[in-house]
Each structure stands twice: as C-alpha cells, then as structure tokens.
Motif scaffolding. Structure first.
Motif, PDB file in Angstrom:
ATOM      1  N   ASN A 217       0.824  -1.212   0.000  1.00 37.38           N
ATOM      2  CA  ASN A 217       0.000   0.000   0.000  1.00 37.38           C
ATOM      3  C   ASN A 217       0.863   1.270   0.000  1.00 37.38           C
ATOM      4  O   ASN A 217       0.596   2.228  -0.720  1.00 37.38           O
ATOM      5  CB  ASN A 217      -0.933   0.012   1.220  1.00 37.38           C
ATOM      6  N   VAL A 218       1.930   1.256   0.806  1.00 36.00           N
ATOM      7  CA  VAL A 218       2.830   2.418   0.854  1.00 36.00           C
ATOM      8  C   VAL A 218       3.482   2.632  -0.511  1.00 36.00           C
ATOM      9  O   VAL A 218       3.578   3.762  -1.009  1.00 36.00           O
ATOM     10  CB  VAL A 218       3.908   2.237   1.944  1.00 36.00           C
ATOM     11  N   ALA A 219       3.913   1.530  -1.129  1.00 41.17           N
ATOM     12  CA  ALA A 219       4.558   1.633  -2.442  1.00 41.17           C
ATOM     13  C   ALA A 219       3.589   2.184  -3.484  1.00 41.17           C
ATOM     14  O   ALA A 219       3.960   3.064  -4.286  1.00 41.17           O
ATOM     15  CB  ALA A 219       5.077   0.262  -2.863  1.00 41.17           C
ATOM     16  N   ARG A 220       2.346   1.687  -3.446  1.00 42.97           N
ATOM     17  CA  ARG A 220       1.376   2.130  -4.459  1.00 42.97           C
ATOM     18  C   ARG A 220       1.040   3.606  -4.309  1.00 42.97           C
ATOM     19  O   ARG A 220       1.088   4.376  -5.271  1.00 42.97           O
ATOM     20  CB  ARG A 220       0.111   1.274  -4.358  1.00 42.97           C
ATOM     21  N   TYR A 221       0.737   4.025  -3.077  1.00 42.78           N
ATOM     22  CA  TYR A 221       0.378   5.437  -2.869  1.00 42.78           C
ATOM     23  C   TYR A 221       1.577   6.371  -3.075  1.00 42.78           C
ATOM     24  O   TYR A 221       1.437   7.486  -3.584  1.00 42.78           O
ATOM     25  CB  TYR A 221      -0.229   5.623  -1.464  1.00 42.78           C
ATOM     26  N   SER A 222       2.752   5.897  -2.699  1.00 44.11           N
ATOM     27  CA  SER A 222       3.958   6.713  -2.901  1.00 44.11           C
ATOM     28  C   SER A 222       4.199   6.967  -4.384  1.00 44.11           C
ATOM     29  O   SER A 222       4.552   8.080  -4.804  1.00 44.11           O
ATOM     30  CB  SER A 222       5.183   6.024  -2.297  1.00 44.11           C
ATOM     31  N   SER A 223       4.013   5.926  -5.204  1.00 46.96           N
ATOM     32  CA  SER A 223       4.251   6.088  -6.647  1.00 46.96           C
ATOM     33  C   SER A 223       3.213   6.998  -7.274  1.00 46.96           C
ATOM     34  O   SER A 223       3.521   7.765  -8.197  1.00 46.96           O
ATOM     35  CB  SER A 223       4.266   4.725  -7.335  1.00 46.96           C
ATOM     36  N   LEU A 224       1.988   6.953  -6.797  1.00 51.72           N
ATOM     37  CA  LEU A 224       0.945   7.859  -7.307  1.00 51.72           C
ATOM     38  C   LEU A 224       1.288   9.314  -7.007  1.00 51.72           C
ATOM     39  O   LEU A 224       1.131  10.200  -7.854  1.00 51.72           O
ATOM     40  CB  LEU A 224      -0.412   7.489  -6.708  1.00 51.72           C
ATOM     41  N   VAL A 236       9.738   7.498 -10.649  1.00 54.76           N
ATOM     42  CA  VAL A 236       8.526   6.933 -10.053  1.00 54.76           C
ATOM     43  C   VAL A 236       8.789   5.488  -9.619  1.00 54.76           C
ATOM     44  O   VAL A 236       8.351   5.065  -8.539  1.00 54.76           O
ATOM     45  CB  VAL A 236       7.355   6.992 -11.057  1.00 54.76           C
ATOM     46  N   LYS A 237       9.531   4.745 -10.427  1.00 55.65           N
ATOM     47  CA  LYS A 237       9.830   3.353 -10.080  1.00 55.65           C
ATOM     48  C   LYS A 237      10.707   3.276  -8.843  1.00 55.65           C
ATOM     49  O   LYS A 237      10.517   2.399  -7.981  1.00 55.65           O
ATOM     50  CB  LYS A 237      10.515   2.679 -11.267  1.00 55.65           C
ATOM     51  N   GLN A 238      11.682   4.190  -8.746  1.00 49.41           N
ATOM     52  CA  GLN A 238      12.542   4.217  -7.561  1.00 49.41           C
ATOM     53  C   GLN A 238      11.721   4.482  -6.297  1.00 49.41           C
ATOM     54  O   GLN A 238      11.949   3.848  -5.253  1.00 49.41           O
ATOM     55  CB  GLN A 238      13.611   5.295  -7.736  1.00 49.41           C
ATOM     56  N   VAL A 239      10.774   5.429  -6.390  1.00 45.88           N
ATOM     57  CA  VAL A 239       9.925   5.739  -5.234  1.00 45.88           C
ATOM     58  C   VAL A 239       9.077   4.523  -4.862  1.00 45.88           C
ATOM     59  O   VAL A 239       8.889   4.208  -3.671  1.00 45.88           O
ATOM     60  CB  VAL A 239       9.030   6.965  -5.535  1.00 45.88           C
ATOM     61  N   TYR A 240       8.555   3.824  -5.892  1.00 50.19           N
ATOM     62  CA  TYR A 240       7.743   2.639  -5.637  1.00 50.19           C
ATOM     63  C   TYR A 240       8.525   1.609  -4.833  1.00 50.19           C
ATOM     64  O   TYR A 240       8.041   1.082  -3.822  1.00 50.19           O
ATOM     65  CB  TYR A 240       7.271   2.041  -6.968  1.00 50.19           C
ATOM     66  N   TRP A 241       9.776   1.331  -5.263  1.00 51.06           N
ATOM     67  CA  TRP A 241      10.573   0.324  -4.565  1.00 51.06           C
ATOM     68  C   TRP A 241      11.024   0.807  -3.190  1.00 51.06           C
ATOM     69  O   TRP A 241      11.125   0.001  -2.257  1.00 51.06           O
ATOM     70  CB  TRP A 241      11.778  -0.062  -5.415  1.00 51.06           C
ATOM     71  N   ALA A 242      11.218   2.097  -3.054  1.00 50.43           N
ATOM     72  CA  ALA A 242      11.549   2.630  -1.724  1.00 50.43           C
ATOM     73  C   ALA A 242      10.394   2.409  -0.763  1.00 50.43           C
ATOM     74  O   ALA A 242      10.587   2.025   0.405  1.00 50.43           O
ATOM     75  CB  ALA A 242      11.879   4.119  -1.828  1.00 50.43           C
ATOM     76  N   GLY A 243       9.182   2.632  -1.272  1.00 48.83           N
ATOM     77  CA  GLY A 243       8.007   2.389  -0.425  1.00 48.83           C
ATOM     78  C   GLY A 243       7.847   0.930  -0.081  1.00 48.83           C
ATOM     79  O   GLY A 243       7.433   0.568   1.043  1.00 48.83           O
ATOM     80  N   LEU A 244       8.204   0.072  -1.023  1.00 49.20           N
ATOM     81  CA  LEU A 244       8.030  -1.357  -0.814  1.00 49.20           C
ATOM     82  C   LEU A 244       8.983  -1.899   0.256  1.00 49.20           C
ATOM     83  O   LEU A 244       8.628  -2.820   1.006  1.00 49.20           O
ATOM     84  CB  LEU A 244       8.255  -2.092  -2.145  1.00 49.20           C
ATOM     85  N   VAL A 245      10.189  -1.341   0.348  1.00 50.38           N
ATOM     86  CA  VAL A 245      11.192  -1.900   1.261  1.00 50.38           C
ATOM     87  C   VAL A 245      11.402  -1.028   2.510  1.00 50.38           C
ATOM     88  O   VAL A 245      12.326  -1.286   3.292  1.00 50.38           O
ATOM     89  CB  VAL A 245      12.545  -2.088   0.539  1.00 50.38           C
ATOM     90  N   HIS A 246      10.550  -0.034   2.721  1.00 49.41           N
ATOM     91  CA  HIS A 246      10.831   0.932   3.794  1.00 49.41           C
ATOM     92  C   HIS A 246      10.791   0.294   5.186  1.00 49.41           C
ATOM     93  O   HIS A 246      11.337   0.839   6.140  1.00 49.41           O
ATOM     94  CB  HIS A 246       9.842   2.106   3.736  1.00 49.41           C
ATOM     95  N   ASP A 247      10.151  -0.867   5.316  1.00 41.19           N
ATOM     96  CA  ASP A 247      10.035  -1.501   6.639  1.00 41.19           C
ATOM     97  C   ASP A 247      10.974  -2.692   6.824  1.00 41.19           C
ATOM     98  O   ASP A 247      10.815  -3.465   7.775  1.00 41.19           O
ATOM     99  CB  ASP A 247       8.586  -1.977   6.857  1.00 41.19           C
ATOM    100  N   LEU A 248      11.957  -2.851   5.914  1.00 44.28           N
ATOM    101  CA  LEU A 248      12.826  -4.021   6.017  1.00 44.28           C
ATOM    102  C   LEU A 248      13.607  -4.057   7.334  1.00 44.28           C
ATOM    103  O   LEU A 248      13.978  -5.127   7.816  1.00 44.28           O
ATOM    104  CB  LEU A 248      13.828  -4.049   4.849  1.00 44.28           C
TER     105      LEU A 248
END
Length: 267
Positions: A217-224, A236-248
C-alpha cells in the motif's frame, strides 16, 4: 629492330613510339629481360626513363584494385577521377562506367548520396568524415565509414580530393549484438533483484503480522504521489521500490516486540 641513323625522322619517331608502347606492356621482370635487346637496338634513353614511371603507375593501380577499402578520386565536387575495383563493385558498376564521369551523367543506381555528401566543404579544404547506412547494389543496407581529404596544390588551392570508404557493417552488427546482450543481462539482473526484494517482503509479512499488505500500500500510494510531482518513469519506479522496502529494518527487531499484544512497556 631499331632503325639506323640513315632512317628519316618519321621512321625514328614511329620506332620510338613502338618501343615505348612495347615497354609499357611489360612487367618489371620482362622489361629487364628485354633490356639487352632494347639497348642493342639503340633504343633512346627516354624509353628506359619512361618505363619505371609507367611501371610504378601500373603497380599503384594494381595495389588500389586489390585493396578491401573503397578508394576514389574527385577532380571537382561532382566529378569522379580514378576509382578502384572495390568502389565500383559496391555500386554494381565497372570502373570504366565511373571514372572521369560527372555525377549528373551517371545512372541513378550508381549514385549513393553519402559518397557525394560534403564535397563542397571538401573542395574548400576541409576533411570530411561520414558514417552512414547505405544501400549496396544487392539491395542489402551496409554501414560505410567514409573519409575524404583534399589535395592542396602549390597555389594553396584544392586541386582534387582522395576519398576512401570502409565497410564496417559486421563491426556495427557485433557492437549492436553486444549492446543487446548487455541489455538482456541488465534486465535479468534487475528482475533478479526485484524478485529477491519481493521474497524478502513476503518473509517480512510472515515475520510481522501487522505488516501484511502495508508495504504494498505504501509503495502504491507513494508512486501515485511521485507521478504527480515528477512524471519521469525511472524516478517513479525508484519511489515505488523505496516504499516497498521501507520496513525491512523490522527484520532486525525481535518478534516478541513486533508481535506483542497491547502497548509496549519500557522494557
């Protein structure tokens, strides 16, 4: 036989011309074989002097015709001088059909504009280099690298030009294949990285019950949001992946802390 001194001038001139014509049809070895005969016939020295020049010109022609490179001369921006066999063959022509011909008088299928491009600048003293895909007479496109150099006379003006062309098609195809191969490797590496990160995200969701679906959800909304700020797809793709891994980082936190029911204590 060489005419004696008693012969008239016309006979002697004809004999000189015949000897010179005979000499020009000999190769270097044959000339030396017949040299004794020519001397015995009192052949004038100028015949001997003329032969090395004719032989040298013939040797240069043979060298040019056996080169893999195309070579041709220009007497002006629109007129061929001598050409070698390789250049004529590329056009599907014979040398005689090109040499000392004006471009405007040539058949259309013998005129490739890349070979004539830049000639005005060439005859103003500039070196011209061109790399271009051009049609071979067979119908196949070939990549040609052309260099044209002006020949400057004693008066400082361009008198003619010498041009050469190398067929670099195979080199270009090899370079293209290498680039395509490198691109395929890059795509495979990116896919491997993405698959690895997705696997880690799935492990994290098993590790932390409160995180399931959260990273996506974070990745999707961040990319939007990112697309509204800057539409560049790479960013936009970089932001998407940053959102996806932000909780690692949660994977370094003990599970009893992450999944503790209720509020956390000081401990």
């Amino acid at each position: 036989a060489w005419p004696g001194e008693e012969c008239n001038a016309v006979d002697r001139i004809q004999a000189i011309c015949a000897a010179a014509e005979f000499a020009t049809h000999l190769d270097l070895a044959e000339f030396h074989d017949h040299r004794v005969d020519l001397v015995a016939a009192q052949c004038p020295q100028r015949v001997f002097d003329a032969f090395p020049r004719a032989a040298a010109a013939e040797e240069h022609r043979i060298l040019l015709d056996n080169m893999q490179f195309q070579v041709w001369y220009l007497t002006d921006p629109l007129t061929y001088g001598a050409v070698n066999e390789t250049h004529a063959a590329f056009l599907g022509a014979r040398k005689e059909e090109l040499e000392y011909k004006n471009k405007l008088s040539l058949p259309e299928n013998y005129v490739i504009e890349a070979f004539w491009r830049g000639n005005e600048a060439l005859f103003k003293g500039k070196v011209v280099q061109i790399e271009e895909w051009v049609p071979h007479f067979s119908g196949e496109d070939r990549c040609i690298f052309i260099i044209k150099k002006p020949i400057i006379g004693e008066n400082g003006k361009v008198t003619s030009a010498v041009c050469s062309a190398e067929d670099v098609t195979e080199r270009k195809r090899a370079e293209r294949a290498l680039l395509e191969s490198q691109e395929q490797i890059r795509i495979q590496q990116l896919k491997f990285q993405e698959d690895l990160l997705l696997s880690i995200i799935q492990i994290l969701e098993l590790y932390d019950i409160y995180t399931r679906g959260h990273s996506e959800n974070v990745a999707r909304y961040s990319s939007l949001i990112a697309r509204k700020i800057n539409p560049d797809p790479d960013w936009v793709k970089q932001v998407y992946w940053a959102g996806l891994v932000h909780d690692l980082g949660k994977m370094l936190v003990p599970t009893q802390v992450l999944n503790k029911p209720g509020r956390l204590t000081d401990e």
